[in-house]
Design a protein around this motif. Structure first.
Motif, PDB file in Angstrom:
ATOM      1  N   ARG A 375      34.498  38.704  33.120  1.00  0.00           N
ATOM      2  CA  ARG A 375      34.963  38.777  34.934  1.00  0.00           C
ATOM      3  C   ARG A 375      35.562  37.324  35.513  1.00  0.00           C
ATOM      4  O   ARG A 375      35.520  37.089  36.405  1.00  0.00           O
ATOM      5  CB  ARG A 375      33.472  39.249  35.593  1.00  0.00           C
ATOM      6  N   SER A 379      38.503  36.732  37.534  1.00  0.00           N
ATOM      7  CA  SER A 379      38.572  35.947  38.596  1.00  0.00           C
ATOM      8  C   SER A 379      39.026  34.472  39.202  1.00  0.00           C
ATOM      9  O   SER A 379      39.954  33.854  39.922  1.00  0.00           O
ATOM     10  CB  SER A 379      36.807  35.526  39.606  1.00  0.00           C
ATOM     11  N   SER A 406      34.070  45.765  39.902  1.00  0.00           N
ATOM     12  CA  SER A 406      34.724  44.609  40.142  1.00  0.00           C
ATOM     13  C   SER A 406      35.989  44.374  39.675  1.00  0.00           C
ATOM     14  O   SER A 406      37.108  43.804  40.687  1.00  0.00           O
ATOM     15  CB  SER A 406      33.910  43.755  40.179  1.00  0.00           C
ATOM     16  N   ILE A 410      39.484  43.095  42.189  1.00  0.00           N
ATOM     17  CA  ILE A 410      39.717  41.988  42.136  1.00  0.00           C
ATOM     18  C   ILE A 410      41.255  42.019  41.515  1.00  0.00           C
ATOM     19  O   ILE A 410      42.317  41.210  42.086  1.00  0.00           O
ATOM     20  CB  ILE A 410      38.493  40.998  41.430  1.00  0.00           C
TER      21      ILE A 410
END
Length: 457
Positions: A375, A379, A406, A410
């Motif tokens: 993650r 990001s 997520s 993203i």
DNA sequence: TATCGCTACT
């Protein structure tokens, strides 16, 4: 407090060695079984466990209290379960366990990772003997299901309990807090207050933990007010939970006020909570300042303290500083960096735009990358518009954690920014396909049935 | 007739 504990505590405060009492007990012509039973407890409270067993073996005809004393002396040890089995298998005597026996056993099962099925069969036995609706057994059982991440089962036990007093509520509130059921946890806390059941430092810190996870400022304030009225505000654990709660809610000034008011009683855990409050704000200077103060006050920073520093650096994208502190942590403080520390390091490199270095660290660090690592890389690459890498990281993330929405959000953002609509659609489809039937676990009834079968009932 | 349960920092 009961008589036995009174006697035990008195002996401890007088620094009487239980062995002296033991010798007297053996010599005295007036000795009865209860003296031996007391000795078992006394030895375990004095950390002389081997003597507990020795005393037990000297009892001419042990009764259920002797057995329970032996079992609870060995709480949190597998020996406690073995003694219980020995008791059940005893050839000449038939001992029926009581509520206190079960309370100890549930506590032990909660602390041993491999004793889940043992705990289930105990639950079944206690159902048959009608103990699981008693406060002591019930709270221990709630805690047992909590530790095995089954808050719904815990809640079922809780709901079926009679005469729920403060420890029952504490156990339930803490259980829901530990299992991220924050809203439920707060609503049980509210229910407890409505029913005029007294709060404890346990229930208050549990409720605060839930409020913290929700970043619920209003709830923190309300519980803080209650803690002041109830006189818990000077308690270290409650204070730490307050600092953590205000910090997570983004109110570091309130956190700092609680911190300053209680600083004389606070330990390194509380300092870490304050540090991480600043870190989440990205307030690197306050983190470093407080870290320095912590050392000046004679505390030793631990893994959590360093994690706070590295979190701040990660949010600020300070790659070389992070590297330096990881090294410092290892060399000067003798603390081995964990996966979370590396995740921060990777985040720092990523935020600084050094995406390849970040990925290299992830591949070469001594840990298997987990969802948080992917993650962080996802990001970072999205932040710097590296859409190919973002797509790749989203796939890696979904491999470890198929339910992480997520990843989709993203990756979809960065892909649409580059006009790669087909890949957005493909991504969406993949997410849907991956969403295998969620296994919510078997129902309570099913588990209950299984337990009965397990015991042949 | 002695034996029992619940808390904080990623």
């Amino acid at each position: 407090m009961n008589k036995a504990l009174d006697r035990g505590d008195a002996a401890q405060t007088n620094n009487t060695d239980p062995r002296i009492l033991h010798a007297r007990t053996l010599k005295s012509p007036y000795t009865d079984r209860s003296d031996f039973n007391n000795l078992i407890t006394l030895y375990s409270k004095s950390n002389l466990l081997s003597y507990s067993l020795r005393v037990f073996n000297q009892i001419p005809s042990p009764n259920i209290v002797s057995w329970t004393s032996l079992i609870s002396a060995h709480t949190n040890s597998p020996l406690s379960l073995r003694f219980f089995l020995s008791m059940l298998c005893h050839p000449t005597f038939s001992f029926l366990p009581n509520q206190r026996t079960f309370a100890s056993l549930f506590k032990t099962c909660a602390s041993l990772s491999y004793s889940f099925t043992f705990g289930l069969s105990l639950h079944s036995m206690s159902l048959k003997l009608s103990f699981n609706d008693k406060p002591f057994c019930g709270s221990a059982l709630v805690n047992f299901y909590s530790k095995f991440r089954l808050p719904d089962y815990a809640k079922k036990v809780f709901d079926e309990m009679h005469d729920k007093e403060e420890v029952c509520y504490s156990a339930m509130i803490v259980c829901l807090a530990q299992n991220s059921r924050c809203v439920d946890s707060l609503s049980v806390f509210a229910d407890m207050r409505r029913r005029d059941v007294a709060s404890t430092v346990h229930s208050v810190s549990g409720a605060l933990r839930s409020a913290a996870e929700l970043a619920a400022m209003e709830q923190c304030r309300i519980i803080h007010g209650h803690a002041l009225v109830a006189g818990f505000d000077r308690n270290v654990v409650v204070g730490t939970a307050l600092i953590d709660g205000y910090g997570k809610a983004g109110h570091v000034f309130d956190a700092r006020r609680v911190f300053d008011e209680n600083v004389s009683v606070l330990n390194v855990v509380a300092w870490n909570a304050m540090l991480s409050g600043y870190a989440q704000q990205g307030d690197k200077n306050s983190v470093l300042e407080l870290f320095h103060l912590l050392e000046t006050r004679g505390f030793s920073p631990d893994e959590y303290s360093f994690l706070a520093v590295l979190t701040a650096f990660s949010n600020a994208g300070l790659a070389s500083e992070s590297e330096k502190w990881i090294e410092k942590m290892r060399v000067r403080y003798g603390l081995e960096p964990g996966l979370e520390h590396y995740t921060c390091l990777i985040g720092a490199y990523g935020r600084a735009g050094r995406l390849e270095d970040a990925e290299k660290i992830a591949m070469e660090m001594p840990f298997e990358p987990d969802a948080a690592v992917w993650r962080a890389l996802l990001s970072s690459s999205a932040l710097h518009g590296a859409s190919d890498m973002a797509l790749r990281m989203a796939h890696r993330l979904l491999e470890v954690n198929p339910y992480d929405d997520s990843a989709y959000v993203i990756a979809a953002n960065v892909l649409s920014a580059s006009g790669r609509w087909d890949e957005v659609a493909a991504m969406r489809k993949m997410m849907k396909d991956r969403r295998v039937r969620k296994e919510g676990g078997r129902s309570w009834i099913e588990v209950k049935g299984e337990v009965h079968v397990f015991l042949g009932g």
